[in-house]
Write an enzyme that holds these catalytic residues in place. Structure first.
Site, PDB file in Angstrom:
ATOM      1  N   SER A   1      18.259  24.382   4.027  1.00 18.66           N
ATOM      2  CA  SER A   1      17.436  23.177   3.378  1.00 18.66           C
ATOM      3  C   SER A   1      17.791  22.905   1.884  1.00 18.66           C
ATOM      4  O   SER A   1      18.332  23.982   1.013  1.00 18.66           O
ATOM      5  CB  SER A   1      16.217  23.160   3.502  1.00 18.66           C
ATOM      6  OG  SER A   1      15.367  22.270   2.944  1.00 18.66           O
TER       7      SER A   1
ATOM      8  N   TYR B   1       7.848  28.588   3.137  1.00 15.39           N
ATOM      9  CA  TYR B   1       8.759  27.863   3.988  1.00 15.39           C
ATOM     10  C   TYR B   1      10.031  27.898   3.333  1.00 15.39           C
ATOM     11  O   TYR B   1      11.153  28.369   3.882  1.00 15.39           O
ATOM     12  CB  TYR B   1       8.218  26.512   4.085  1.00 15.39           C
ATOM     13  CG  TYR B   1       9.606  25.799   4.832  1.00 15.39           C
ATOM     14  CD1 TYR B   1      10.128  26.055   6.183  1.00 15.39           C
ATOM     15  CD2 TYR B   1      10.213  24.778   4.051  1.00 15.39           C
ATOM     16  CE1 TYR B   1      11.190  25.357   6.713  1.00 15.39           C
ATOM     17  CE2 TYR B   1      11.375  24.062   4.540  1.00 15.39           C
ATOM     18  CZ  TYR B   1      11.801  24.553   5.910  1.00 15.39           C
ATOM     19  OH  TYR B   1      12.775  23.614   6.533  1.00 15.39           O
TER      20      TYR B   1
ATOM     21  N   LYS C   1      13.991  30.205   4.046  1.00 12.99           N
ATOM     22  CA  LYS C   1      15.369  29.692   4.143  1.00 12.99           C
ATOM     23  C   LYS C   1      16.456  30.392   3.053  1.00 12.99           C
ATOM     24  O   LYS C   1      17.275  30.869   3.343  1.00 12.99           O
ATOM     25  CB  LYS C   1      15.382  28.243   3.822  1.00 12.99           C
ATOM     26  CG  LYS C   1      14.510  27.207   4.859  1.00 12.99           C
ATOM     27  CD  LYS C   1      15.336  27.374   5.990  1.00 12.99           C
ATOM     28  CE  LYS C   1      14.649  26.581   7.115  1.00 12.99           C
ATOM     29  NZ  LYS C   1      15.118  26.976   8.536  1.00 12.99           N
TER      30      LYS C   1
END
Ligand code: NAD
Ligand code: UFG
Length: 344
Positions: free
Chosen positions: A124, A149, A153
């Site tokens: 992302s 979150y 990643k």
């Protein structure tokens, strides 16, 4: 190629399955359906006219995932499975680290044991943090992630890069090939209007919020801040049509086939739109009103984030074809036809 798609029942995964099948690949989907519905896959089968072998498996369940990987002898894994709600991750950090990190570690181990060392990973733009300059190239340093979150990643990118490096250092005859795709802001839906994004509860992201206001499920959009240093004061993002994004995965198989080692690609359009630009484009294209109110800035938001997507064009021959008009049209078609998502 025979391809394992983890999280293939989800928003981006289901669109990618269509493009993979259209390009002649054999696809097998695993998904635990924690944030998706099997109906999405049934609808994909209707669109493509091809059956999709589906296994309801949690990628943390080593035995079950091993059974699937062993049975099919995949050429590549496209790994979407993961939890993705930024706000939720702040309140449920253990659940996010456990699902995304443990899940991916188990998956990588099982793939390796079965000699499938080719993976395309959903990363992302969030890994760039608050970028020092825009447009963002892949050379830009990673930034501070403000939520669990985003951390997952960033950490998983590092894990995979280190595994690949270890293979090089030890002259492994079958080293990993890893493509890290940093998505910007995926919106839109398949043109059939039968599959699309289906968030649980009140949407956190802009486009699903707009479509739910337009369809009458929510009263008005709250715009988070109008005093950013941007042309109209609202946040600027690089929205990308999910079908373009899906095609970016198909094109990434070229890097895998060329035994790329590690490659990182931004998948975006390179164009930034403000929140007000998106609202206006949505209203104009669809002839519906989206009432809004200006609110406080949202914690953790940045002013501007858009990509330089030229590396993906140079190395993969991929570039986004759809613009904001198609994104707004297709998001609305999906929402209008399916006000309650996949509930039938
Ligand atoms: P999604 O929630 O629609 O899809 C993810 C899928 O993974 C779901 O079907 C879910 O049921 C499944 N899943 C989750 N944990 C699992 C587990 N342990 N085992 C098996 N299946 C599991 O999300 P999406 O928008 O399609 O995102 C796909 C990937 O892309 C995610 O990894 C996400 O973090 C990443 N990503 C998404 C965005 C975005 O804005 N949508 C942006 C950047 C990156
Ligand atoms: N926004 C609003 N009102 C809303 C929702 C969003 O004004 O109700 C604004 C935000 O402040 C921001 C823009 O709309 O300026 C886009 O916000 P989103 O929540 O749709 O997307 P983000 O850019 O915040 O984050 C998304 C994903 C992340 C991902 C990132 C980059 O949620 O997981 O894109 O890919 F990392």
């Amino acid at each position: 190629m025979k391809i394992l798609v983890t999280g293939g029942a989800g928003y981006i995964g289901s669109h990618t399955v269509i493009e993979l099948q259209a390009a002649g690949h054999d696809v097998v989907v695993v998904d635990n359906l924690v944030n998706s519905s099997e109906i999405a896959l049934k609808r994909v089968e209707k669109i493509t006219g091809k059956e999709i072998p589906f296994y309801k498996v949690d990628i943390r369940d080593r035995e079950s995932i091993d059974r699937v990987v062993h049975q099919f002898k995949f050429g590549c894994c496209i790994h979407f499975a993961g939890l993705k709600a930024v706000g939720e991750s702040v309140f449920l950090p253990w659940e996010y680290y456990n699902n995304n990190i443990t899940g991916t570690l188990v998956l990588l181990d099982v793939l390796k044991k079965n000699s499938c060392k080719n993976i395309i990973f959903s990363s992302s733009a969030t890994v760039y943090g608050n970028p020092a300059v825009v447009p963002i190239t892949e050379e830009c340093p990673k930034g501070e992630c403000t939520n669990p979150y985003g951390q997952t990643k960033s950490m998983l990118e590092q894990v995979m890069m280190d595994m690949q490096k270890a293979d090089v250092v030890s002259s492994d005859p079958n080293p990993w090939n890893i493509v890290l795709l940093r998505y910007f802001n995926p919106i839109g839906a398949h043109k059939s209007g039968t599959i699309g994004e289906n968030p649980n509860g009140v949407p956190n992201n802009l486009m699903p919020y707009i479509t739910q206001v337009a369809v009458g499920k929510l009263e008005r959009l709250g715009i988070f801040g109008c005093d950013y240093d941007t042309p109209d004061g609202t946040g600027v993002r690089d929205y990308i049509h999910v079908v373009d994004l899906a095609r970016g995965h198909v094109k990434s198989l070229k890097a895998i086939e060329e035994k790329c080692g590690v490659e990182i690609f931004n998948l975006g359009t390179g164009v930034g739109y403000s929140v007000l630009d998106v609202v206006k484009a949505f209203e104009e294209e669809n002839g519906v009103k989206v009432p809004y109110v200006i609110k406080e800035r949202r914690a953790g938001d940045i002013a501007e984030c858009y990509s330089d997507p030229s590396k993906a064009y140079e190395k993969l021959g991929w570039k986004a074809e759809y613009g904001i008009v198609e994104m707004c049209r297709d998001s609305w078609k999906w929402q209008k036809n399916n006000p309650n998502g996949f509930e039938e």
